[in-house]
Design an enzyme around this catalytic site. Structure first.
Site, PDB file in Angstrom:
ATOM      1  N   ARG A 243       0.846  -1.190   0.000  1.00 18.24           N
ATOM      2  CA  ARG A 243       0.000   0.000   0.000  1.00 18.24           C
ATOM      3  C   ARG A 243       0.886   1.245   0.000  1.00 18.24           C
ATOM      4  NH1 ARG A 243      -2.369  -3.646   3.585  1.00 18.24           N
ATOM      5  NH2 ARG A 243      -4.457  -4.361   2.921  1.00 18.24           N
ATOM      6  N   LYS A 270      -2.661  -1.907   7.713  1.00 16.31           N
ATOM      7  CA  LYS A 270      -4.103  -1.646   7.753  1.00 16.31           C
ATOM      8  C   LYS A 270      -4.825  -2.616   8.683  1.00 16.31           C
ATOM      9  CE  LYS A 270      -8.150  -1.359   4.714  1.00 16.31           C
ATOM     10  NZ  LYS A 270      -8.627  -1.496   3.320  1.00 16.31           N
ATOM     11  N   HIS A 332      -2.724   2.303  -5.549  1.00 19.10           N
ATOM     12  CA  HIS A 332      -3.409   1.059  -5.215  1.00 19.10           C
ATOM     13  C   HIS A 332      -3.578   0.186  -6.454  1.00 19.10           C
ATOM     14  CE1 HIS A 332      -5.691  -0.967  -1.975  1.00 19.10           C
ATOM     15  NE2 HIS A 332      -6.319  -1.541  -2.980  1.00 19.10           N
ATOM     16  N   ARG A 335      -1.412  -2.833  -6.992  1.00 23.86           N
ATOM     17  CA  ARG A 335      -1.761  -4.065  -6.281  1.00 23.86           C
ATOM     18  C   ARG A 335      -2.678  -4.941  -7.129  1.00 23.86           C
ATOM     19  NH1 ARG A 335      -0.995  -4.179  -0.910  1.00 23.86           N
ATOM     20  NH2 ARG A 335      -3.063  -4.960  -0.316  1.00 23.86           N
ATOM     21  N   HIS A 359      -3.941  -9.136   2.592  1.00 25.32           N
ATOM     22  CA  HIS A 359      -5.380  -9.064   2.746  1.00 25.32           C
ATOM     23  C   HIS A 359      -5.821  -9.872   3.963  1.00 25.32           C
ATOM     24  CE1 HIS A 359      -6.158  -8.007  -1.768  1.00 25.32           C
ATOM     25  NE2 HIS A 359      -5.934  -6.945  -1.014  1.00 25.32           N
ATOM     26  N   TYR A 369      -4.626 -20.355   8.484  1.00 25.78           N
ATOM     27  CA  TYR A 369      -3.254 -20.314   7.989  1.00 25.78           C
ATOM     28  C   TYR A 369      -2.576 -19.017   8.413  1.00 25.78           C
ATOM     29  CZ  TYR A 369      -4.244 -24.286   4.938  1.00 25.78           C
ATOM     30  OH  TYR A 369      -4.571 -25.513   4.459  1.00 25.78           O
TER      31      TYR A 369
END
Length: 402
Positions: A243, A270, A332, A335, A359, A369
């Site tokens: 980011r 974030k 962004h 990404r 994410h 995980y």
């Protein structure tokens, strides 16, 4: 004998106050001024006490008896009705003082440690611009749907339907906090479903894979005469696809050149979870160049004008605009471009790229995980991504690179 309404109406003032008794301790206190006040005489743990029930004729005889009976029930429950009345008055005064601005500010400060600096700044800015000037001084307990709707419609009037929905969502969190802390009885935003204008949720602008070679050439030519660190910043965000805020605020103490790893601390992420970015050979070269230009202390991308501060949050956007990609690409967007290209051209699984994008896992299986489990695969992927970009520069056509 019990009083009649006629007795109450005909009670005339005298030179001194007197009482007209009804029953069970209830009486009408007639003052020399003519004011007639209902009072209840009772005992609480042996001590005689008085409770004022209102003035006649505003409180009728029938209503006074109802209040007396309620007070008697309170006494039977072991509660002093006079003290209960004082407590209720104090609570009412407390709730009146608990304004939307006060509660919202308290909610903001409690959540502040869990937010990134940029997100916290956005939240407070939205409060200051869209909430406080219009309903900030209203008691949160008595805030109505109509008052909140009128406030949000002012945002819609600025053609910011998307922002209006975000502010409503934020107010829902504030109202639920007010309920939990006993400053409000319920969350009124639950009644506002469908009250705001709909809006189409957009995506951050991003070029297509086939357009990437031209962007790479534009960055390399630098016809816009961008500062050196701006060009290097564009290359870093392309190769690492972090980011924008994570890149511009990066410091040298997060970079491990020897082990080729960038560790971003949780407080800068974030999702408030530490993140690992494997560094390709190409990224290491860019970092070494930055180190030679500005030294390896403080920010890796320092401002040209103030070395103790990073480049501006808008640097990437402005650079893309000057390269004629202003409406085609955003920070962004790198990404989204990396996600689609790595999956399509390099053949990596979605969850591996998704972990590298930091994410939040959506399913229960994903949440089981840890991101570090894919670290070896991600390290290999990040090097292949950089090699792909290098090859793209040589061949000039994405379709030609296998």
């Amino acid at each position: 004998m019990s009083l009649s309404d006629l007795d109450c109406r005909h009670a005339k003032p005298a030179t001194s106050a007197y009482r007209l008794f009804d029953s069970a301790g209830l009486y009408l206190h007639v003052m020399p001024t003519g004011k007639r006040v209902w009072r209840l005489k009772y005992r609480f743990y042996g001590k005689e006490k008085l409770l004022t029930l209102g003035t006649y004729p505003g409180v009728t005889l029938i209503k006074a008896r109802e209040k007396r009976d309620i007070a008697k029930q309170t006494l039977e429950a072991g509660v002093d009705p006079s003290q209960q009345k004082k407590d209720e008055k104090a609570l009412a005064q407390f709730k009146q003082a608990q304004t939307v601005q006060l509660v919202a500010t308290e909610w903001y400060n409690r959540n502040l440690p869990t937010w990134s600096p940029s997100y916290a700044k956005n939240v407070f800015s939205r409060l200051q611009q869209n909430i406080f000037p219009f309903i900030g001084q209203l008691p949160v307990a008595s805030l109505t749907v109509q008052q909140l709707l009128a406030c949000l419609q002012k945002v819609e009037d600025r053609n910011r339907n998307d922002l209006a929905h975000r502010v409503l969502q934020m107010m829902g969190q504030i109202m639920r906090y007010a309920v939990i802390t006993e400053r409000a009885d319920r969350d009124i935003t639950s009644d506002m479903k469908g009250a705001l204008k709909k809006y189409v949720k957009g995506h951050f602008a991003s070029i297509e894979i086939d357009e990437l070679p031209d962007l790479l050439k534009a960055i390399e030519r630098n016809d816009a005469r961008l500062f050196k660190q701006t060009v290097l910043a564009l290359k870093l965000i392309l190769l690492t696809f972090v980011r924008t805020s994570e890149l511009i605020n990066a410091t040298w103490d997060e970079i491990d050149l020897e082990n080729k790893v960038w560790r971003i601390p949780a407080e800068r992420m974030k999702m408030r979870k530490a993140h690992i970015v494997p560094l390709s050979n190409q990224v290491i070269s860019i970092l070494e160049e930055l180190g030679e230009l500005f030294g390896k202390q403080g920010y890796i991308l320092p401002s040209v004008f103030q070395k103790n501060k990073p480049i501006s949050n808008n640097t990437i956007l402005k650079a893309l605009d000057r390269l004629k990609y202003g409406k085609l690409m955003t920070g962004h967007g790198f990404r989204a471009l990396a996600m689609s290209t790595i999956k399509e051209k390099l053949g990596y699984r979605h969850e591996v790229v998704d972990r590298q994008l930091a994410h939040q896992p959506k399913s229960k299986v994903d949440k089981a995980y840890d991101r570090a489990q894919f670290l070896a695969e991600r390290t290999k992927m990040m090097q292949e991504w950089s090699d792909y970009i290098d090859a793209l520069m040589r061949f000039g056509e994405a379709s030609e690179i296998k």
